[in-house]
Scaffold this motif. Structure first.
Motif, PDB file in Angstrom:
ATOM      1  N   LYS A   1       0.826  -1.077  -0.074  1.00 16.06           N
ATOM      2  CA  LYS A   1       0.001  -0.077  -0.104  1.00 16.06           C
ATOM      3  C   LYS A   1       0.784   1.131   0.014  1.00 16.06           C
ATOM      4  O   LYS A   1       1.956   1.077   0.568  1.00 16.06           O
ATOM      5  N   LEU A   2       0.333   2.216  -0.446  1.00 19.47           N
ATOM      6  CA  LEU A   2       1.078   3.536  -0.644  1.00 19.47           C
ATOM      7  C   LEU A   2       0.384   4.734   0.171  1.00 19.47           C
ATOM      8  O   LEU A   2      -1.008   4.669  -0.053  1.00 19.47           O
ATOM      9  N   LEU A   3       1.243   5.556   0.651  1.00 21.50           N
ATOM     10  CA  LEU A   3       0.739   6.839   1.596  1.00 21.50           C
ATOM     11  C   LEU A   3       0.676   7.866   0.145  1.00 21.50           C
ATOM     12  O   LEU A   3       1.258   7.653  -0.725  1.00 21.50           O
ATOM     13  N   SER A   4      -0.118   9.004   0.570  1.00 17.26           N
ATOM     14  CA  SER A   4      -0.304   9.954  -0.449  1.00 17.26           C
ATOM     15  C   SER A   4       1.188  10.693  -0.802  1.00 17.26           C
ATOM     16  O   SER A   4       1.267  11.156  -2.098  1.00 17.26           O
ATOM     17  N   ASP A   5       2.111  10.916  -0.128  1.00 24.25           N
ATOM     18  CA  ASP A   5       3.424  11.035  -0.234  1.00 24.25           C
ATOM     19  C   ASP A   5       4.067  10.214  -0.862  1.00 24.25           C
ATOM     20  O   ASP A   5       5.499  10.403  -1.168  1.00 24.25           O
ATOM     21  N   GLY A   6       3.731   8.689  -1.322  1.00 27.90           N
ATOM     22  CA  GLY A   6       4.652   7.873  -2.012  1.00 27.90           C
ATOM     23  C   GLY A   6       5.183   6.859  -1.137  1.00 27.90           C
ATOM     24  O   GLY A   6       6.134   6.116  -1.737  1.00 27.90           O
TER      25      GLY A   6
END
Length: 253
Positions: A76-81
């Motif tokens: 999974k990725l957070l919005s900042d990568g």
């Protein structure tokens, strides 16, 4: 035959009756009628290049897959990568089930090596549950197995030291790989980078590098360009305070 993102499914190089995984002792034997249904359920095979994305978080896939050969990881990725690797997929693992049940994928899957996937139509999953309860139980078992592995991984991240959790991760992957015959005989070579380890364990790359160096100095692993070669899996398990896998024979869809 076309699949997700315009990919083409090949004809069956490996009919279910001649599957190279089924003879492995880790997989339970199928009844004749079960094997006939799974053979009908399978629509083809999909070749995936190393580094390619198999499934994307938020996507609605018409298919689910069984890994026939190769390695992958779920993340999974957070919005900042920033990336969190959740688990690793190997031959015999079912992927895409979450998207089939929940409607869309809640994680992404990327190939760590060239892969060959068996392709199944998502829309036929209801028929399987309706008419083949033993196979439905198998799929539920596989989902429960994934939950158990995530429980162990969460324990490792939450309570093991950096050295213990790194030893656990490498021993865990190597144990699973050995069971399904990846890389032939020992030593098992895992095609991961130190960045993969860092993103799995929630450590910085610098901290990961220092921790891996300790395992190398103890002669438990060797790090090569192609990944991590496991020298002493039992010593890694002891260091991690991990008893190892104990799941017995398991289903193969």
């Amino acid at each position: 035959m076309s699949g997700q993102n315009g990919r083409s499914f090949s004809s069956r190089q490996y009919p279910c009756e001649n599957c190279p995984l089924r003879p492995l002792p880790v997989f339970r034997e199928f009844e004749k009628q079960e094997l006939a249904y799974v053979s009908k359920f399978k629509k083809g095979e999909l070749a995936v290049d190393k580094g390619a994305t198999v499934l994307v978080e938020g996507s609605h896939s018409a298919h689910l897959y069984t890994v026939l050969s190769g390695w992958a990881f779920r993340y999974k990725l957070l919005s900042d990568g920033r990336r969190q690797i959740l688990n690793y997929s190997m031959p015999g693992d079912l992927i895409g089930l979450q998207g089939s049940v929940m409607g869309e994928m809640q994680h992404s899957i990327e190939a760590l090596s060239p892969m060959l996937l068996c392709v199944f139509e998502r829309e036929n999953l209801h028929e399987l549950y309706r008419n083949h309860p033993d196979l439905a139980y198998d799929i539920t078992w596989l989902a429960s197995r994934e939950e158990r592995m995530l429980d162990e991984n969460l324990l490792s991240i939450g309570r093991r030291t950096a050295l213990e959790r790194t030893a656990y991760l490498i021993a865990f992957i190597a144990s699973r790989a050995a069971i399904v015959g990846l890389n032939g005989k020992a030593p098992v070579q895992i095609p991961i980078t130190q960045q993969h380890v860092a993103d799995t364990l929630g450590l910085s790359l610098v901290h990961t590098n220092k921790t891996i160096r300790k395992l190398i100095d103890r002669k438990l692993i060797v790090w090569r360009d192609g990944g991590c070669e496991v020298v002493d899996r039992e010593a890694l398990k002891d260091l991690a305070r991990w008893e190892g896998l104990s799941e017995g024979r398991r289903p193969l869809i």
